[in-house]
Design a protein around this motif. Sequence first.
Motif, PDB file in Angstrom:
ATOM      1  N   GLN A  84       0.856  -1.182   0.000  1.00  0.00           N
ATOM      2  CA  GLN A  84       0.000   0.000   0.000  1.00  0.00           C
ATOM      3  C   GLN A  84       0.896   1.238   0.000  1.00  0.00           C
ATOM      4  O   GLN A  84       1.377   1.663   1.045  1.00  0.00           O
ATOM      5  N   ALA A  85       1.143   1.803  -1.181  1.00  0.00           N
ATOM      6  CA  ALA A  85       2.024   2.963  -1.314  1.00  0.00           C
ATOM      7  C   ALA A  85       1.485   4.137  -0.513  1.00  0.00           C
ATOM      8  O   ALA A  85       0.330   4.512  -0.653  1.00  0.00           O
ATOM      9  N   GLY A  86       2.308   4.697   0.346  1.00  0.00           N
ATOM     10  CA  GLY A  86       1.934   5.858   1.143  1.00  0.00           C
ATOM     11  C   GLY A  86       1.500   5.548   2.556  1.00  0.00           C
ATOM     12  O   GLY A  86       1.287   6.458   3.351  1.00  0.00           O
ATOM     13  N   ARG A  89       3.887   6.982   5.376  1.00  0.00           N
ATOM     14  CA  ARG A  89       3.733   8.415   5.628  1.00  0.00           C
ATOM     15  C   ARG A  89       2.496   8.673   6.489  1.00  0.00           C
ATOM     16  O   ARG A  89       2.524   9.441   7.440  1.00  0.00           O
ATOM     17  N   SER A  90       1.388   8.011   6.141  1.00  0.00           N
ATOM     18  CA  SER A  90       0.150   8.218   6.909  1.00  0.00           C
ATOM     19  C   SER A  90       0.305   7.793   8.361  1.00  0.00           C
ATOM     20  O   SER A  90      -0.147   8.489   9.275  1.00  0.00           O
ATOM     21  N   GLU A 115      -7.355  12.884   3.874  1.00  0.00           N
ATOM     22  CA  GLU A 115      -6.815  12.405   2.599  1.00  0.00           C
ATOM     23  C   GLU A 115      -6.674  10.892   2.689  1.00  0.00           C
ATOM     24  O   GLU A 115      -6.662  10.341   3.797  1.00  0.00           O
ATOM     25  N   TRP A 118      -3.543   5.658   1.953  1.00  0.00           N
ATOM     26  CA  TRP A 118      -2.510   5.225   1.011  1.00  0.00           C
ATOM     27  C   TRP A 118      -3.059   5.474  -0.383  1.00  0.00           C
ATOM     28  O   TRP A 118      -4.222   5.822  -0.565  1.00  0.00           O
ATOM     29  N   HIS A 119      -2.228   5.300  -1.388  1.00  0.00           N
ATOM     30  CA  HIS A 119      -2.607   5.565  -2.770  1.00  0.00           C
ATOM     31  C   HIS A 119      -3.875   4.796  -3.139  1.00  0.00           C
ATOM     32  O   HIS A 119      -3.935   3.588  -2.967  1.00  0.00           O
TER      33      HIS A 119
END
Length: 190
Positions: A84-86, A89-90, A115, A118-119
């Motif tokens: 799960q890209a991102g 960061r989350s 937001e 993840w992507h």
Amino acid sequence: MNTVRTAVLDHYGVERAQIDSASVTFLGVEPIEILRIPGDGAVHYATLGGSRHPMGDPADLLADPVRGPRAELVLTLLLSAGPQAGVARSLGVLVATPLVEGVVLQADALLDLGEPLWHNAKFTAVLLGESEVPEVELPDPAEPVRYLSVTPVTATEAAWVRVRGAQALREAWTEAGIDVRDPARGAVNL
């Protein structure tokens, strides 16, 4: 942080060489590490660094540098869903909220990033809960570090928590047979 790292890796029965990690840095905050720990059919994303400092009431004039609750986060997703890209960061943003916004992380807290987590995720909020990872004892007088579970929630589910509470949502998931570890899951029909 080594004590916390060792405790979470011991809990999942893995060695340091078996994991991947990412580092997330925010202005004015020490780096936060996100461990990607493989499990039996699942992957666990565990934070390290959120518990460096105790959480406190933002209204206090002086923060106690030793006493106060300390927390880290763990998100478990089914391995079949793929990476799960991102997500790192989350999780970094979420675990940094006590330092940045003065939020105290605790079970049943609803946190909204505004937001996707993840992507291409349909989840923008998370519900924190009790984790299976045991508390990590620190030398006195520091309080132990608690790992809290992170469950992604849809906007509808977040609204349900605000109106009826976290336990009501958990009961609805159980009743509907929803596996909250599945990032492709739909929202529970509320």
